[in-house]
Design a protein around this motif. Structure first.
Motif, PDB file in Angstrom:
ATOM      1  N   VAL A 146       0.833  -1.203   0.000  1.00  0.00           N
ATOM      2  CA  VAL A 146       0.000   0.000   0.000  1.00  0.00           C
ATOM      3  C   VAL A 146       0.869   1.254   0.000  1.00  0.00           C
ATOM      4  CG1 VAL A 146      -1.715   1.310   1.305  1.00  0.00           C
ATOM      5  CG2 VAL A 146      -1.941  -1.168   1.097  1.00  0.00           C
ATOM      6  N   ALA A 147       1.951   1.233   0.778  1.00  0.00           N
ATOM      7  CA  ALA A 147       2.837   2.398   0.826  1.00  0.00           C
ATOM      8  C   ALA A 147       3.477   2.645  -0.532  1.00  0.00           C
ATOM      9  CB  ALA A 147       3.913   2.197   1.893  1.00  0.00           C
ATOM     10  N   ALA A 148       3.898   1.581  -1.211  1.00  0.00           N
ATOM     11  CA  ALA A 148       4.504   1.749  -2.535  1.00  0.00           C
ATOM     12  C   ALA A 148       3.493   2.322  -3.524  1.00  0.00           C
ATOM     13  CB  ALA A 148       5.042   0.412  -3.038  1.00  0.00           C
ATOM     14  N   ALA A 149       2.255   1.854  -3.449  1.00  0.00           N
ATOM     15  CA  ALA A 149       1.212   2.394  -4.319  1.00  0.00           C
ATOM     16  C   ALA A 149       0.961   3.868  -4.027  1.00  0.00           C
ATOM     17  CB  ALA A 149      -0.076   1.590  -4.142  1.00  0.00           C
ATOM     18  N   LEU A 150       0.947   4.221  -2.751  1.00  0.00           N
ATOM     19  CA  LEU A 150       0.726   5.616  -2.378  1.00  0.00           C
ATOM     20  C   LEU A 150       1.876   6.496  -2.863  1.00  0.00           C
ATOM     21  CD1 LEU A 150      -0.964   7.736  -0.949  1.00  0.00           C
ATOM     22  CD2 LEU A 150       0.179   7.122   1.195  1.00  0.00           C
ATOM     23  N   PHE A 151       3.108   6.004  -2.752  1.00  0.00           N
ATOM     24  CA  PHE A 151       4.252   6.760  -3.264  1.00  0.00           C
ATOM     25  C   PHE A 151       4.091   7.044  -4.756  1.00  0.00           C
ATOM     26  CE2 PHE A 151       6.963   5.187   0.395  1.00  0.00           C
ATOM     27  CZ  PHE A 151       7.126   6.443   0.940  1.00  0.00           C
ATOM     28  N   MET A 152       3.635   6.035  -5.483  1.00  0.00           N
ATOM     29  CA  MET A 152       3.454   6.226  -6.917  1.00  0.00           C
ATOM     30  C   MET A 152       2.356   7.251  -7.212  1.00  0.00           C
ATOM     31  SD  MET A 152       5.633   4.611  -8.713  1.00  0.00           S
ATOM     32  CE  MET A 152       4.821   4.757 -10.303  1.00  0.00           C
ATOM     33  N   LEU A 153       1.279   7.198  -6.453  1.00  0.00           N
ATOM     34  CA  LEU A 153       0.193   8.159  -6.649  1.00  0.00           C
ATOM     35  C   LEU A 153       0.650   9.582  -6.309  1.00  0.00           C
ATOM     36  CD1 LEU A 153      -2.792   6.080  -5.213  1.00  0.00           C
ATOM     37  CD2 LEU A 153      -2.368   6.673  -7.609  1.00  0.00           C
ATOM     38  N   LEU A 169       4.705  -4.607  -7.027  1.00  0.00           N
ATOM     39  CA  LEU A 169       3.299  -4.709  -7.429  1.00  0.00           C
ATOM     40  C   LEU A 169       2.488  -3.534  -6.875  1.00  0.00           C
ATOM     41  CD1 LEU A 169       0.974  -5.852  -5.183  1.00  0.00           C
ATOM     42  CD2 LEU A 169       2.439  -7.843  -5.285  1.00  0.00           C
ATOM     43  N   GLY A 170       2.872  -3.035  -5.704  1.00  0.00           N
ATOM     44  CA  GLY A 170       2.220  -1.839  -5.187  1.00  0.00           C
ATOM     45  C   GLY A 170       2.470  -0.638  -6.074  1.00  0.00           C
ATOM     46  N   MET A 171       3.692  -0.515  -6.589  1.00  0.00           N
ATOM     47  CA  MET A 171       4.012   0.569  -7.503  1.00  0.00           C
ATOM     48  C   MET A 171       3.227   0.423  -8.799  1.00  0.00           C
ATOM     49  SD  MET A 171       8.118   0.612  -6.799  1.00  0.00           S
ATOM     50  CE  MET A 171       8.490   1.675  -8.185  1.00  0.00           C
ATOM     51  N   ALA A 172       3.068  -0.818  -9.252  1.00  0.00           N
ATOM     52  CA  ALA A 172       2.291  -1.038 -10.473  1.00  0.00           C
ATOM     53  C   ALA A 172       0.838  -0.625 -10.279  1.00  0.00           C
ATOM     54  CB  ALA A 172       2.375  -2.510 -10.882  1.00  0.00           C
ATOM     55  N   VAL A 187      11.818   4.446  -4.256  1.00  0.00           N
ATOM     56  CA  VAL A 187      11.137   3.313  -3.625  1.00  0.00           C
ATOM     57  C   VAL A 187      11.921   2.029  -3.875  1.00  0.00           C
ATOM     58  CG1 VAL A 187       9.058   1.885  -3.642  1.00  0.00           C
ATOM     59  CG2 VAL A 187       8.857   4.370  -3.721  1.00  0.00           C
ATOM     60  N   VAL A 188      12.397   1.851  -5.095  1.00  0.00           N
ATOM     61  CA  VAL A 188      13.151   0.652  -5.433  1.00  0.00           C
ATOM     62  C   VAL A 188      14.381   0.503  -4.556  1.00  0.00           C
ATOM     63  CG1 VAL A 188      14.489  -0.479  -7.244  1.00  0.00           C
ATOM     64  CG2 VAL A 188      12.333   0.629  -7.809  1.00  0.00           C
ATOM     65  N   SER A 189      15.115   1.585  -4.364  1.00  0.00           N
ATOM     66  CA  SER A 189      16.316   1.516  -3.534  1.00  0.00           C
ATOM     67  C   SER A 189      15.980   1.518  -2.043  1.00  0.00           C
ATOM     68  CB  SER A 189      17.251   2.689  -3.853  1.00  0.00           C
ATOM     69  OG  SER A 189      16.589   3.934  -3.630  1.00  0.00           O
ATOM     70  N   GLY A 190      14.964   2.282  -1.659  1.00  0.00           N
ATOM     71  CA  GLY A 190      14.630   2.384  -0.239  1.00  0.00           C
ATOM     72  C   GLY A 190      14.061   1.113   0.345  1.00  0.00           C
TER      73      GLY A 190
END
Length: 234
Positions: free
Chosen positions: A46-53, A112-115, A78-81
């Motif tokens: 969810v956090a990765a998705a939120l970062f992308m948004l 997948l969250g980023m996607a 996000v990828v590195s963090g």
């Protein structure tokens, strides 16, 4: 709420999809009692998705013709963090490295969250399906490879301490015509099982490992028997 400012139903749907898919992976890891469970995976996804948004819509109020924003920068961070979380679940005990597969699956969950956040639901769903194929299908394929038979299979057993069960377990392996290559004991008592002992052992034999697992499960006092991932005794 409107989709134009990044706070519409479309974005909420993408967050919800990330929530569901990452939670599914977390449930699989939780069932296998890995170091990162359903809460960790759901939060990461969810956090990765939120970062992308945020990367896509969070700067609309400052955009001007003379202002240029690169939305891919947050994705790269996000990828590195996420490596910090992945590194936290990898640990080495003596000569044994554990947690590599868990760290990789955390990294996959972030992807997948980023996607989902990037508006690519088909890729996110395909990635989730791929995860379950890897976790459930690959061990069966690997167990049939010649190299796998040569290197042996790592078994994880949890049994009751103080009953002399180790001798019975080793004898069972011998009777099933499996050679025992390595043995490691670990005692981690819990409230539910204060006398639990975890045994990792690498066995090698020509017969199906499922037969040995079945026989070991029939021993009174043996609570759990399972084949582990490659990070068990390596």
């Amino acid at each position: 709420m409107g989709a134009f400012n990044g706070q519409g139903w479309l974005q909420l749907g993408e967050l919800a999809l990330a929530f569901v898919l990452s939670a599914l992976i977390g449930v699989e890891r939780e069932i296998r009692q890995k170091s990162a469970g359903v809460r960790t995976y759901t939060l990461v996804g969810v956090a990765a998705a939120l970062f992308m948004l945020v990367s896509k819509y969070g700067f609309n109020d400052v955009l001007r013709p003379q202002v240029v924003v690169d939305p891919s920068r947050i994705a790269a961070q996000v990828v590195s963090g996420i490596g910090f979380i992945g590194g936290g679940v990898i640990f080495m005990r003596r000569d044994i490295v554990r947690g590599l597969t868990t760290a990789a699956s955390v990294w996959l969950t972030a992807a997948l969250g980023m996607a989902c956040g990037a508006g690519l639901p088909a890729l996110a769903i395909a990635t989730t399906i791929g995860h379950f194929v890897i976790m459930f299908g690959f061990p069966k394929i690997i167990s049939r490879l010649p190299a796998s038979r040569k290197n042996g299979t790592v078994l994880r057993l949890v049994y009751e301490d103080g009953r002399g069960l180790l001798r019975a377990i080793l004898l069972c392996c011998t009777r099933c015509r499996f050679a025992i290559e390595q043995v490691r004991l670990s005692t981690h008592p819990s409230d539910q099982r204060p006398s639990a002992v975890t045994l990792f052992m690498q066995v090698k034999g020509k017969r199906p490992i499922s037969r040995l697992v079945e026989k070991l499960s029939e021993i009174d006092g043996v609570w759990e028997v399972e084949t582990t991932e490659d990070d068990g005794l390596e």
